[in-house]
Scaffold this active site. Structure first.
Site, PDB file in Angstrom:
ATOM      1  N   TYR A 235      32.960  66.572  -8.906  1.00  0.00           N
ATOM      2  CA  TYR A 235      33.782  66.045  -9.865  1.00  0.00           C
ATOM      3  C   TYR A 235      33.798  64.632 -10.053  1.00  0.00           C
ATOM      4  O   TYR A 235      33.995  64.144 -11.271  1.00  0.00           O
ATOM      5  CB  TYR A 235      35.217  66.688  -9.374  1.00  0.00           C
ATOM      6  N   LYS A 238      31.586  63.359 -12.920  1.00  0.00           N
ATOM      7  CA  LYS A 238      31.957  63.602 -14.157  1.00  0.00           C
ATOM      8  C   LYS A 238      32.258  62.269 -14.825  1.00  0.00           C
ATOM      9  O   LYS A 238      32.838  61.370 -14.381  1.00  0.00           O
ATOM     10  CB  LYS A 238      33.174  64.622 -14.378  1.00  0.00           C
ATOM     11  N   HIS A 297      38.840  68.284  -5.756  1.00  0.00           N
ATOM     12  CA  HIS A 297      38.699  67.734  -7.211  1.00  0.00           C
ATOM     13  C   HIS A 297      40.140  67.225  -7.750  1.00  0.00           C
ATOM     14  O   HIS A 297      40.030  66.109  -8.082  1.00  0.00           O
ATOM     15  CB  HIS A 297      38.261  68.941  -8.162  1.00  0.00           C
ATOM     16  N   ARG A 400      46.465  64.637 -18.144  1.00  0.00           N
ATOM     17  CA  ARG A 400      46.960  64.242 -19.328  1.00  0.00           C
ATOM     18  C   ARG A 400      48.229  63.369 -18.785  1.00  0.00           C
ATOM     19  O   ARG A 400      48.785  63.908 -17.843  1.00  0.00           O
ATOM     20  CB  ARG A 400      47.444  65.307 -20.179  1.00  0.00           C
TER      21      ARG A 400
END
Length: 817
Positions: A235, A238, A297, A400
Site C-alpha cells: 500500500y 501506491k 495498510h 478523505r
C-alpha cells in the site's frame, strides 16, 4: 600507470598527419594522442564505474506463487529495464519447493508474459524481453543444502565472469511461518561476500498480535540485522499514498493553518472490496479484516496524514522516527471503538474450504469500522474513521479529510463557498477509476507536484458529494504498479516505505487490545453487495461508534423456502418444548432479550428495591452484554446484584474465566456498587475448586443471605451442542445435588473442573431465559424439539421453573438452519 593497446583509429589519424607539412602533422599527431589519452581515461573510468557498481543476484522464494506471478516478476523486470546499462549486472533465481521438471516450466511461462514499462520503444522492449529470461533460472529451494548450492552457483558465476558483487535481494513470497527457517538458511549459507549488501524482503502478515509479532521479530533477529530486513506493505507503494507527505510539504503554507483540530471535522480512511474470500479462507479465517488490512495498510495512511512532516523527505530514518512518534500518541481503543460484520455466505465458504462439519461456526469479521483518536494538541478530539470490508457495494480506496465550513450563505446556499470542504487522496478504483488527489476549490489551489502528475478536468460523475468542477484534480502520469516502486526502493536501499521492527511492534501494541476484546464478539451478518443498503452504516456515540440501524434484514430466501420477506420478520413469538419462544435475527433477538431483562429489573426494583440477575458464561451472551453496556443507560444498575450461573476453575483474572469475560464486556462499562458483584469463589486458600475449601457452600450462603427465598429474578442460560446448560453436563449426577444450590461439576472439555448453579437453584428463579444463536446449533435445536425430558442425557430438559417462567430465545439461524 595505464597500458594502452594500439587503437583502430590510430593509423588513420597518423596517416592524415603524414599528408600535411611536418609542423602541422606533428601538431595533429600530438592533438590526436591527447584525445586518445582522454578517451582511454574515460574508458578506464567507465569500466571502473561498471565494476564498482557490481553484480546483483535476485532470489525470489515462492517464485511460482500467485503473488510472484501477478506482481513480483513484473516488478523485477521493470527494475532490470530501468537499470540495464547503468553499470549493474543481474542474475535472477526463482525458488520454490517443486522439482525443476515442474517448477522451471511454470517460472518461464510467467517470464514469457511480462510486459515492458510504458515509454519503452518496441525495439528495446523486444530486446529486454529476450534478454531477461536468459538471466533467470529455476532452483528448488527447500533444505539447507539447496541454499548452499545456490550460494556456490552465485560464487562460481562471479568468479567466471570476473564480476564484483554489489549485493543480493532475497524476496520471501511464502507464508510467514517459514520466515525464520529461511532466514536462518540464508544467514548460514547464502550471504554475499565482504563489502556486499543483503536485503531480505518479507511479505505480511508479520504476526497476528503483539506476542506473535515479538516472537517472529526475535526469531528473525537471530539471522538478520535490522538494516537487512525490508517488511513490505505494498500500500505504501501506491502512487497517491506515496505522495501524501510530499503533498503536505509542497502545500504547507496553505495547510499549516488548517491541518488541526480547530478546522478538521473528521478523517476517513476507507478500503472497500466487492469480492468474497474464496480461495483465501485458510489464511483469512485466522486473521480477519482488521489484521488483514487495518493494522497495516490503513494504519500507515493514518500515520502519513497525522505525523509531522520532515523538512527533508529523502531521509528514511527521520520519516520512520516521526511515524513511530505518531503511533505512540494513538489513544487506546475500547470495545465500543469498533463495529464488526460478516457477510452471510462466509460461514458456508469456511466449512467448504476447510472441510469442516456443518456445525462449525466462525465469528471472524469480514467488515469492520473503527474510530481512532490521536492524543496530541494538533488532532485532539478529531475522529479518524477507518473502514474496510469484503462483499461491499463497490471497490474503492481513499483517505478523505473533511474540514469545517463556517460560512452561511444567505441567498445562495448552493454556492461554492457553502459546500463541503475536503481533500481526498483517492488511492484507486471507485468512481474515478484511477489514482488522484482532489482538493475542494473553496479550500485552496494546490501546488502541482514537480514531475509525473498533471491536472485533469472533464470528469462527469459527482465525486464525494460534489460536482467535479468544485475540485482541483491531480492525477499521476504514467500509472506505476506499487510492487515495482517498492522493489526499486529495495534495490536503492530506501527504507522509509518499509516497516521497521520498532514500528511494527508499536502498531501491534495499539491494535492488540482491541482484537482481544473483539475475539468473542459476534459480528453483524450482512447479505453482501448492494443488498447491504444501510445495514453497515455506523455513527459516533460519545467517543465510540455503533451501527446506525438496529434491525438485521436479510433476503427472503434466508428464511427458508416460501418464507415471507425478511423485512416483515422482526420478532416472532411462539412455543418451543411447551414453553414460550422468541425468535428473530440474532441482533434483533439480542435487542429483545436486553429489553426483557431491563423490564424484569424495573419490575423487581419497584417491587422490592433490588434486582438479582444470574448470568452464564460462553460466547452466546457476549452480544447481550455489549448491548446492555452501550444502549441501556436507564438500566437500574445501582439496584442490581449480578451473580454467576457457572464458572471455570481458573483464576478470575484469566481470559478463559467466565467472570473475566463478563467484567470486560459489561461490568466495567456500567456504574454498579462493587459489593453488588458476586463472582463464584473458585479460588480459595490459593487453590482452585478443592471441595474441602467449601467454595460452593460459601456461594450458597451468600445467595441465601441476599436473595429473597434464594429465588433469582432472572437467570440467563445457554445450551451447548450436547444439550448441557450452565456447567451441568451429560453424565452429571444431578440427583446427588439434592437441594443444594451450588455444586462442583466436571466438564468433558478443559479446564475440566467447574462450579455451577444446580437445577434446584435455577428452577427457583422467577424467569429463566435460554439463549441459542447460530446455524451451528440448528441440529441440536431440532433434536431437542423431539426428545422427552431426560436431564441425564439432555441437562437443559431439566430446566422447569417451579413457579417462574421459562422463555427460549432462539435466532432464525438456529431455528431454521
Amino acid at each position: 600507470m595505464f597500458r594502452f593497446q594500439r587503437h583502430r583509429l590510430w593509423p588513420r589519424l597518423y596517416d592524415t598527419g603524414a599528408c600535411c607539412g611536418s609542423h602541422l602533422g606533428l601538431t595533429m599527431r600530438r592533438t590526436a594522442f591527447a584525445l586518445l589519452l582522454l578517451l582511454s581515461h574515460a574508458c578506464v573510468r567507465e569500466a571502473s564505474a561498471r565494476r564498482d557498481k557490481g553484480h546483483v543476484s535476485v532470489v525470489v522464494v515462492g517464485a511460482t506463487g500467485d503473488l510472484a506471478k501477478k506482481y513480483l516478476w513484473q516488478g523485477f523486470f521493470q527494475l532490470y529495464a530501468e537499470q540495464v546499462g547503468s553499470g549493474h549486472s543481474f542474475s535472477f533465481y526463482g525458488g520454490a519447493l517443486s522439482e525443476a521438471e515442474k517448477g522451471a516450466p511454470a517460472l518461464f511461462r510467467i517470464l514469457k508474459g511480462l510486459e515492458c514499462p510504458s515509454g519503452v520503444s518496441e525495439e528495446r522492449c523486444a530486446l529486454l524481453k529476450d534478454r531477461f529470461p536468459k538471466l533467470a533460472q529455476y532452483r528448488r529451494l527447500d533444505a539447507a543444502e539447496d541454499y548452499a548450492a545456490l550460494a556456490e552457483d552465485v560464487r562460481l558465476r562471479l568468479a567466471r565472469e570476473d564480476l564484483a558483487e554489489a549485493g543480493r535481494i532475497v524476496y520471501l513470497s511464502v507464508p510467514s511461518f517459514a520466515y525464520a527457517d529461511i532466514a536462518d538458511k540464508v544467514n548460514r549459507s547464502c550471504r554475499p561476500g565482504p563489502g556486499a549488501w543483503l536485503r531480505v524482503v518479507l511479505e505480511k502478515p508479520f504476526g497476528r498480535d503483539l506476542d506473535s509479532a515479538q516472537d517472529l521479530a526475535a526469531e528473525l533477529a537471530k539471522s538478520l540485522r535490522e538494516d537487512e530486513m525490508y517488511r513490505i506493505d505494498h500500500y505504501l507503494g501506491k502512487q497517491v499514498v506515496s505522495q501524501i507527505l510530499q503533498f503536505r510539504k509542497d502545500n504547507r503554507k496553505s495547510l499549516e493553518p488548517i491541518w488541526n483540530k480547530h478546522h478538521i471535522e473528521r478523517i476517513e480512511i476507507v478500503l472497500k472490496e466487492t469480492l468474497d474470500v474464496k480461495g483465501r479462507i485458510q489464511f483469512y479465517d485466522q486473521y480477519g479484516v482488521i489484521r488483514d488490512v487495518m493494522q497495516n495498510h490503513l494504519t500507515e495512511v493514518l500515520a502519513l496524514l497525522t505525523m509531522t512532516v520532515p523538512a527533508d523527505l529523502s531521509g528514511s530514518q527521520e520519516i520512520l522516527r516521526r511515524k513511530l512518534r505518531l503511533l505512540s500518541t494513538l489513544q487506546q481503543m475500547d470495545r465500543v471503538s469498533a463495529v464488526i460484520g460478516q457477510y452471510q455466505a462466509y460461514g458456508a465458504e469456511v466449512r467448504e474450504e476447510l472441510n469442516a462439519t456443518k456445525d462449525h461456526v466462525t465469528i471472524t469479521p469480514t467488515f469492520a469500522g473503527v474510530v481512532v483518536y490521536v492524543d496530541n494538541a494538533q488532532f485532539e478530539g478529531v475522529p479518524i474513521f477507518m473502514m474496510s470490508g469484503k462483499m461491499l457495494d463497490e471497490r474503492a480506496s481513499y483517505a478523505r479529510v473533511l474540514f469545517r465550513n463556517e460560512v452561511f450563505c444567505v441567498q445562495d446556499p448552493g454556492s461554492l463557498h457553502c459546500r463541503p470542504r475536503q481533500i481526498v487522496f483517492h488511492v484507486g478504483h471507485g468512481d474515478l477509476q484511477h489514482p488522484a488527489i482532489l482538493v475542494s476549490k473553496n479550500l485552496f489551489q494546490p501546488a502541482l507536484p514537480d514531475h509525473g502528475w498533471k491536472e485533469v478536468k472533464g470528469q462527469k460523475e459527482a465525486l464525494f458529494g460534489l460536482p467535479p468542477s468544485d475540485y482541483y484534480i491531480h492525477v499521476p502520469t504514467p500509472h506505476t504498479e506499487a510492487y515495482a516502486v517498492l522493489i526499486s526502493q529495495v534495490f536503492h536501499g530506501r527504507k522509509d516505505n518499509f516497516i521497521s521492527t520498532e514500528h511494527l511492534l508499536a502498531s501491534w501494541t495499539f491494535w492488540t487490545p482491541l482484537l482481544h476484546r473483539l475475539a468473542r464478539q459476534v459480528p453483524r451478518v450482512y447479505p453482501g453487495g448492494a443488498a447491504n443498503d444501510n445495514l453497515l452504516d455506523f455513527q459516533l456515540q460519545g467517543r465510540g461508534i455503533a451501527f446506525a440501524t438496529e434491525a438485521v434484514v436479510l433476503s427472503s430466501q434466508d428464511l427458508g423456502g416460501g418464507a415471507a420477506a425478511a423485512e416483515n420478520f422482526q420478532v416472532m413469538q411462539g412455543k418451543y418444548r411447551n414453553s414460550d419462544m422468541v425468535s428473530a435475527w440474532a441482533e434483533e433477538l439480542v435487542r429483545q432479550l436486553a429489553a426483557d431483562i431491563q423490564a424484569s429489573a424495573e419490575e423487581a426494583v419497584a417491587e422490592g428495591g433490588m434486582f438479582h440477575l444470574a448470568l452464564s458464561g460462553g460466547s452466546s451472551p457476549l452480544a447481550l452484554f455489549q448491548r446492555l453496556a452501550v444502549h441501556h443507560y436507564s438500566f437500574p444498575w445501582r439496584h442490581t446484584h449480578v451473580w454467576m450461573v457457572d464458572e471455570r476453575c481458573v483464576p478470575l483474572t484469566e481470559p478463559s474465566s467466565n467472570f473475566h469475560t463478563l467484567h470486560e464486556h459489561l461490568l466495567r462499562h456500567v456504574r454498579m456498587p462493587y459489593f453488588n458483584v458476586h463472582p463464584m469463589p473458585v479460588q480459595l486458600n490459593q487453590r482452585l475448586c478443592v471441595e474441602e475449601d467449601g467454595g460452593p457452600l460459601a456461594y450458597e450462603r451468600d445467595i441465601a443471605r441476599l436473595v429473597n427465598g434464594s429465588s433469582f429474578h432472572f437467570v440467563l442460560l445457554g445450551v451447548g451442542y450436547d444439550g448441557h446448560t450452565a456447567s451441568l453436563f451429560q453424565g452429571t449426577q444431578l440427583e446427588a445435588h439434592g437441594d443444594k444450590l451450588v455444586a462442583l461439576t466436571e466438564s468433558p472439555a478443559k479446564p475440566h473442573q467447574r462450579m455451577s448453579l444446580t437445577l434446584a437453584a435455577i428452577n427457583r428463579a422467577r424467569r429463566v431465559a435460554v439463549l441459542v444463536t447460530g446455524r451451528g446449533k440448528h441440529e441440536m435445536i431440532t433434536q431437542l424439539s423431539r426428545v422427552k425430558d431426560d436431564p441425564r442425557k439432555w441437562p437443559v430438559t431439566g430446566i422447569k421453573p417451579a413457579s417462574g417462567k421459562l422463555v427460549w430465545y432462539i435466532d432464525y439461524e438456529a431455528l431454521l438452519g
